[in-house]
Design an enzyme around this catalytic site. Structure first.
Site, PDB file in Angstrom:
ATOM      1  N   CYS A  76      32.680  40.206  29.229  1.00  0.00           N
ATOM      2  CA  CYS A  76      32.893  39.707  30.252  1.00  0.00           C
ATOM      3  C   CYS A  76      32.232  39.727  31.515  1.00  0.00           C
ATOM      4  CB  CYS A  76      34.550  39.418  29.831  1.00  0.00           C
ATOM      5  SG  CYS A  76      34.816  39.307  28.615  1.00  0.00           S
ATOM      6  N   ASP A 128      57.376  45.398  25.114  1.00  0.00           N
ATOM      7  CA  ASP A 128      57.235  46.480  25.344  1.00  0.00           C
ATOM      8  C   ASP A 128      58.737  46.323  26.419  1.00  0.00           C
ATOM      9  OD1 ASP A 128      57.179  49.129  27.147  1.00  0.00           O
ATOM     10  OD2 ASP A 128      56.838  47.883  28.714  1.00  0.00           O
TER      11      ASP A 128
END
Length: 165
Positions: A76, A128
């Site tokens: 990227c 999380d």
């Protein structure tokens, strides 16, 4: 070889050369979902988890992640992102959080990967922060919803169910 742009004629990985591409306004929207127990969703909505405001933290994580995309995905391009938004929709009946991430820039290449990274990291952050009470959460439906700008023009997914067919 193939029409895949990240490989040269010998099959070696390469970063696409965008030098000659014109600068245009670019936009991408991506989505992800996190399904959980209704009790977990209730804790999120009422900001009652010990770790704090789950959606506020997930929003910041998504924004920060979009800016880190070229460090996470090898080929990227680093981009000057001009705007990132991460929003949430609570689906009580389905016991899930729907995530929408939008990224904008004015540049030579698109921001699809940045939007997908923002949505995915926001979902991971929700997981999380809630895993202590619900390890069975499911992250799913990560997809590009829309992109605009550049030579390939406009892409719009008609419905999220299109991704499942």
């Amino acid at each position: 070889m193939s029409d895949l742009t990240h490989f040269d004629e010998n099959g070696a990985a390469r970063m696409v050369d965008v030098t000659s591409k014109g600068v245009t306004d670019r936009f991408a929207r991506a989505a992800a979902s996190v399904r959980m127990h209704p009790e977990t969703l209730n804790l999120i909505v009422n900001k009652a988890l010990a770790k704090g405001d789950v959606l506020a933290v997930a929003r910041l994580a998504g924004i920060m992640a979009s800016k880190q995309t070229p460090h996470l995905i090898p080929l990227c391009h680093p981009l000057m992102i001009t705007s990132v938004t991460v929003d949430f929709k609570i689906e009580t009946a389905e016991s899930l959080v729907q995530i929408s991430a939008e990224v904008k820039t004015s540049g030579q290449t698109g921001v699809e990967m940045e939007a997908l990274t923002a949505a995915t990291v926001a979902a991971l952050t929700i997981y999380d922060m809630c895993k202590a009470v619900d390890k069975g959460m499911v992250i799913s439906d990560v997809m590009l919803i829309e992109k605009r700008g550049g030579k390939s023009g406009i892409f719009r997914r008609e419905t999220q169910s299109d991704a499942k067919s």
